[in-house]
Scaffold this motif. Structure first.
Motif, PDB file in Angstrom:
ATOM      1  N   HIS A  51       5.220   5.121 -26.939  1.00 54.21           N
ATOM      2  CA  HIS A  51       4.864   6.265 -27.775  1.00 54.21           C
ATOM      3  C   HIS A  51       3.388   6.655 -27.601  1.00 54.21           C
ATOM      4  O   HIS A  51       2.874   7.476 -28.362  1.00 54.21           O
ATOM      5  N   LYS A  52       2.717   6.066 -26.611  1.00 51.51           N
ATOM      6  CA  LYS A  52       1.347   6.475 -26.296  1.00 51.51           C
ATOM      7  C   LYS A  52       1.067   6.193 -24.818  1.00 51.51           C
ATOM      8  O   LYS A  52       1.921   5.642 -24.101  1.00 51.51           O
ATOM      9  N   VAL A  53      -0.104   6.566 -24.353  1.00 54.97           N
ATOM     10  CA  VAL A  53      -0.461   6.464 -22.935  1.00 54.97           C
ATOM     11  C   VAL A  53      -0.427   5.013 -22.459  1.00 54.97           C
ATOM     12  O   VAL A  53      -0.898   4.099 -23.139  1.00 54.97           O
ATOM     13  N   ILE A  54       0.143   4.802 -21.267  1.00 51.24           N
ATOM     14  CA  ILE A  54       0.186   3.483 -20.634  1.00 51.24           C
ATOM     15  C   ILE A  54      -0.919   3.414 -19.577  1.00 51.24           C
ATOM     16  O   ILE A  54      -1.097   4.347 -18.781  1.00 51.24           O
ATOM     17  N   ARG A  55      -1.652   2.330 -19.590  1.00 56.25           N
ATOM     18  CA  ARG A  55      -2.715   2.111 -18.595  1.00 56.25           C
ATOM     19  C   ARG A  55      -2.205   1.121 -17.549  1.00 56.25           C
ATOM     20  O   ARG A  55      -1.881  -0.016 -17.873  1.00 56.25           O
ATOM     21  N   LEU A  56      -2.132   1.563 -16.301  1.00 55.19           N
ATOM     22  CA  LEU A  56      -1.675   0.714 -15.194  1.00 55.19           C
ATOM     23  C   LEU A  56      -2.894   0.344 -14.344  1.00 55.19           C
ATOM     24  O   LEU A  56      -3.416   1.171 -13.593  1.00 55.19           O
ATOM     25  N   VAL A  57      -3.349  -0.890 -14.469  1.00 51.70           N
ATOM     26  CA  VAL A  57      -4.547  -1.350 -13.768  1.00 51.70           C
ATOM     27  C   VAL A  57      -4.178  -1.817 -12.358  1.00 51.70           C
ATOM     28  O   VAL A  57      -3.252  -2.614 -12.182  1.00 51.70           O
ATOM     29  N   VAL A  58      -4.905  -1.304 -11.374  1.00 54.82           N
ATOM     30  CA  VAL A  58      -4.777  -1.746  -9.987  1.00 54.82           C
ATOM     31  C   VAL A  58      -6.083  -2.462  -9.639  1.00 54.82           C
ATOM     32  O   VAL A  58      -7.142  -1.826  -9.635  1.00 54.82           O
ATOM     33  N   PRO A  59      -6.048  -3.770  -9.363  1.00 54.37           N
ATOM     34  CA  PRO A  59      -7.299  -4.521  -9.178  1.00 54.37           C
ATOM     35  C   PRO A  59      -7.929  -4.409  -7.795  1.00 54.37           C
ATOM     36  O   PRO A  59      -8.656  -5.301  -7.369  1.00 54.37           O
ATOM     37  N   TYR A  60      -7.629  -3.314  -7.104  1.00 52.50           N
ATOM     38  CA  TYR A  60      -8.170  -3.053  -5.770  1.00 52.50           C
ATOM     39  C   TYR A  60      -8.523  -1.577  -5.655  1.00 52.50           C
ATOM     40  O   TYR A  60      -8.093  -0.760  -6.488  1.00 52.50           O
ATOM     41  N   PRO A  61      -9.274  -1.178  -4.625  1.00 47.41           N
ATOM     42  CA  PRO A  61      -9.623   0.243  -4.462  1.00 47.41           C
ATOM     43  C   PRO A  61      -8.392   1.096  -4.182  1.00 47.41           C
ATOM     44  O   PRO A  61      -7.342   0.587  -3.784  1.00 47.41           O
ATOM     45  N   PRO A  62      -8.503   2.416  -4.353  1.00 51.18           N
ATOM     46  CA  PRO A  62      -7.389   3.316  -4.044  1.00 51.18           C
ATOM     47  C   PRO A  62      -7.011   3.246  -2.564  1.00 51.18           C
ATOM     48  O   PRO A  62      -7.847   2.963  -1.702  1.00 51.18           O
ATOM     49  N   GLY A  63      -5.717   3.490  -2.280  1.00 52.06           N
ATOM     50  CA  GLY A  63      -5.270   3.608  -0.897  1.00 52.06           C
ATOM     51  C   GLY A  63      -4.502   2.427  -0.347  1.00 52.06           C
ATOM     52  O   GLY A  63      -3.826   2.554   0.664  1.00 52.06           O
ATOM     53  N   GLY A  64      -4.605   1.245  -0.985  1.00 44.95           N
ATOM     54  CA  GLY A  64      -3.887   0.075  -0.506  1.00 44.95           C
ATOM     55  C   GLY A  64      -2.423   0.114  -0.905  1.00 44.95           C
ATOM     56  O   GLY A  64      -1.973   0.992  -1.649  1.00 44.95           O
ATOM     57  N   GLY A  65      -1.654  -0.876  -0.413  1.00 43.17           N
ATOM     58  CA  GLY A  65      -0.223  -0.916  -0.720  1.00 43.17           C
ATOM     59  C   GLY A  65       0.064  -0.990  -2.200  1.00 43.17           C
ATOM     60  O   GLY A  65       0.976  -0.318  -2.710  1.00 43.17           O
ATOM     61  N   ASN A  66      -0.718  -1.799  -2.932  1.00 39.65           N
ATOM     62  CA  ASN A  66      -0.475  -1.906  -4.374  1.00 39.65           C
ATOM     63  C   ASN A  66      -0.811  -0.610  -5.095  1.00 39.65           C
ATOM     64  O   ASN A  66      -0.147  -0.228  -6.059  1.00 39.65           O
ATOM     65  N   ASP A  67      -1.815   0.108  -4.613  1.00 36.71           N
ATOM     66  CA  ASP A  67      -2.215   1.364  -5.255  1.00 36.71           C
ATOM     67  C   ASP A  67      -1.163   2.448  -5.061  1.00 36.71           C
ATOM     68  O   ASP A  67      -0.793   3.139  -6.017  1.00 36.71           O
ATOM     69  N   VAL A  68      -0.658   2.590  -3.837  1.00 38.94           N
ATOM     70  CA  VAL A  68       0.328   3.644  -3.591  1.00 38.94           C
ATOM     71  C   VAL A  68       1.650   3.332  -4.299  1.00 38.94           C
ATOM     72  O   VAL A  68       2.333   4.242  -4.787  1.00 38.94           O
ATOM     73  N   LEU A  69       2.013   2.059  -4.382  1.00 39.46           N
ATOM     74  CA  LEU A  69       3.211   1.692  -5.140  1.00 39.46           C
ATOM     75  C   LEU A  69       3.027   1.991  -6.622  1.00 39.46           C
ATOM     76  O   LEU A  69       3.940   2.472  -7.297  1.00 39.46           O
ATOM     77  N   ALA A  70       1.835   1.687  -7.131  1.00 39.33           N
ATOM     78  CA  ALA A  70       1.544   1.947  -8.545  1.00 39.33           C
ATOM     79  C   ALA A  70       1.691   3.426  -8.859  1.00 39.33           C
ATOM     80  O   ALA A  70       2.247   3.815  -9.898  1.00 39.33           O
ATOM     81  N   ARG A  71       1.230   4.273  -7.960  1.00 37.64           N
ATOM     82  CA  ARG A  71       1.297   5.712  -8.209  1.00 37.64           C
ATOM     83  C   ARG A  71       2.725   6.246  -8.094  1.00 37.64           C
ATOM     84  O   ARG A  71       3.098   7.204  -8.784  1.00 37.64           O
ATOM     85  N   GLY A  72       3.535   5.621  -7.258  1.00 36.40           N
ATOM     86  CA  GLY A  72       4.943   5.986  -7.213  1.00 36.40           C
ATOM     87  C   GLY A  72       5.657   5.637  -8.506  1.00 36.40           C
ATOM     88  O   GLY A  72       6.441   6.432  -9.044  1.00 36.40           O
ATOM     89  N   LEU A  73       5.380   4.441  -9.030  1.00 39.60           N
ATOM     90  CA  LEU A  73       5.971   4.023 -10.300  1.00 39.60           C
ATOM     91  C   LEU A  73       5.454   4.881 -11.455  1.00 39.60           C
ATOM     92  O   LEU A  73       6.216   5.233 -12.359  1.00 39.60           O
ATOM     93  N   LYS A  74       4.177   5.217 -11.437  1.00 37.68           N
ATOM     94  CA  LYS A  74       3.586   6.074 -12.474  1.00 37.68           C
ATOM     95  C   LYS A  74       4.383   7.374 -12.612  1.00 37.68           C
ATOM     96  O   LYS A  74       4.767   7.768 -13.723  1.00 37.68           O
ATOM     97  N   THR A  75       4.630   8.028 -11.475  1.00 38.31           N
ATOM     98  CA  THR A  75       5.351   9.308 -11.497  1.00 38.31           C
ATOM     99  C   THR A  75       6.756   9.132 -12.057  1.00 38.31           C
ATOM    100  O   THR A  75       7.229   9.933 -12.876  1.00 38.31           O
ATOM    101  N   HIS A  76       7.417   8.049 -11.639  1.00 42.79           N
ATOM    102  CA  HIS A  76       8.780   7.808 -12.117  1.00 42.79           C
ATOM    103  C   HIS A  76       8.802   7.517 -13.618  1.00 42.79           C
ATOM    104  O   HIS A  76       9.641   8.054 -14.346  1.00 42.79           O
ATOM    105  N   TRP A  77       7.901   6.651 -14.092  1.00 39.39           N
ATOM    106  CA  TRP A  77       7.848   6.335 -15.519  1.00 39.39           C
ATOM    107  C   TRP A  77       7.589   7.582 -16.366  1.00 39.39           C
ATOM    108  O   TRP A  77       8.194   7.766 -17.419  1.00 39.39           O
ATOM    109  N   GLU A  78       6.670   8.417 -15.905  1.00 38.23           N
ATOM    110  CA  GLU A  78       6.348   9.624 -16.668  1.00 38.23           C
ATOM    111  C   GLU A  78       7.564  10.529 -16.802  1.00 38.23           C
ATOM    112  O   GLU A  78       7.813  11.110 -17.859  1.00 38.23           O
ATOM    113  N   ARG A  79       8.337  10.646 -15.721  1.00 39.28           N
ATOM    114  CA  ARG A  79       9.549  11.464 -15.783  1.00 39.28           C
ATOM    115  C   ARG A  79      10.598  10.832 -16.695  1.00 39.28           C
ATOM    116  O   ARG A  79      11.287  11.520 -17.452  1.00 39.28           O
TER     117      ARG A  79
END
Length: 326
Positions: A30-58
């Motif tokens: 019922h409020k904003v979710i913060r998804l922490v990625v402990p590495y800089p943008p562009g790595g495998g974990n970052d791009v996966l996180a952003r894919g999940l972010k889009t899906h969760w929001e939908r």
């Protein structure tokens, strides 16, 4: 203060507990979710996180913010999540590095307990490394490379991004299973390590797929094997190392973690909704092109995967006497 103002203040004060109580009983999220990625943008974990972010929001109709917090080999961002409330609104895109390797290495920068301070939520994906060599290395396949390492008095050298890194451990496992000794050369980052490999300063490396793929395709490096159990669709002619060293496997994985104490129903929501994304044909096709295999599984299976890897890599680190300094 006027009577109307006083009444308004008293009304707001009376409503505050009710609003808080309503939020506490509202369905997650019922409020904003913060998804922490402990590495800089562009790595495998970052791009996966952003894919999940889009899906969760939908799926949930709630905003998700990806927050990159690099530092300390991933331990800085991981520690932030360890100290967050266990309500599901702060979660981590962790990895085998943050929850298995770094704790086993007892990194000085880490100040969290990977078991007691976290709730595993869902496995996300995995990727192998690629054993690559400089074109001057007189080995065209894995068997020839093993023979060369055994025959060369001064030893074959291999680069990594540091002691206890994924590339270092993949090399150490290769040495142990092939019965060879190679010279490990740690660098401070992937850019330096790759430059030295391309320049022929070192002979080989166990490298990130995306980092070396263009170099393989242009002939600047030669790929001999993948550290996973099967060939990649983007490199179908490069065999798994396990064809020559049965049982060999060394893959990076990423997964979702929350702080300790997350309610079971919230754990279930994260696991089920994340798996829906990972099982979709669109996601599988997209990430296969990046050399990433999506791994949907139950929360219990994810916990068991972490436990198995902790034993497996812990044995190697102990046997090979691997430390941050060596």
């Amino acid at each position: 203060m006027t009577l109307i103002t006083r009444r308004s203040c008293l009304g707001a004060m009376a409503l505050a507990p009710l609003i808080g109580q309503a939020q506490a009983t509202s369905p997650f999220p019922h409020k904003v979710i913060r998804l922490v990625v402990p590495y800089p943008p562009g790595g495998g974990n970052d791009v996966l996180a952003r894919g999940l972010k889009t899906h969760w929001e939908r799926a949930w109709g709630q905003a998700v913010v990806v927050d990159n917090k690099p530092g300390g080999n991933g331990t800085l961002g991981t520690e932030i999540v360890a100290k967050a409330p266990g309500d599901g609104y702060t979660v981590l895109m962790g990895s085998i590095a943050t929850h298995v390797i770094s704790p086993l290495m007892k990194r000085k920068s880490g100040r969290y307990d990977p078991v007691k301070e976290f709730t595993p939520l869902a496995m996300a994906g995995s990727t192998p490394l690629i054993l690559t060599v400089h074109p001057s290395v007189k080995a065209n396949n894995l068997r020839e490379f093993v023979a060369l390492a055994k025959a060369t008095r001064e030893g074959v050298s291999y680069a990594s991004v540091g002691n206890g890194s994924a590339g270092h451990l993949a090399g150490a496992m290769f040495e142990q299973m092939a019965g060879v000794e190679m010279m490990h050369v740690p660098y401070k980052g992937i850019s330096q390590a790759t430059t030295e490999l391309v320049g022929g300063v070192v002979n080989a490396a166990f490298s990130n797929v995306l980092n070396v793929l263009p170099l393989i395709r242009t002939g600047k490096l030669r790929a001999l094997g993948v550290t996973g159990t099967q060939s990649l669709s983007i490199l179908p002619d490069v065999p798994p190392i396990s064809q020559v060293l049965p049982g060999y496997s060394s893959e990076l994985w990423w997964g979702l973690f929350g702080p300790a104490g997350i309610p079971p129903d919230v754990v279930r929501k994260f696991n089920e909704e994340s798996n829906r994304y990972l099982e979709s044909a669109e996601a599988r096709k997209r990430w296969a092109e990046e050399g990433i295999t999506l791994n949907p599984m139950s929360q219990q299976d994810f916990v068991q995967q972490i436990a198995r890897d902790t034993v497996r890599w812990g044995d190697l680190i102990t046997t090979r006497k691997i430390t941050e300094e060596s």
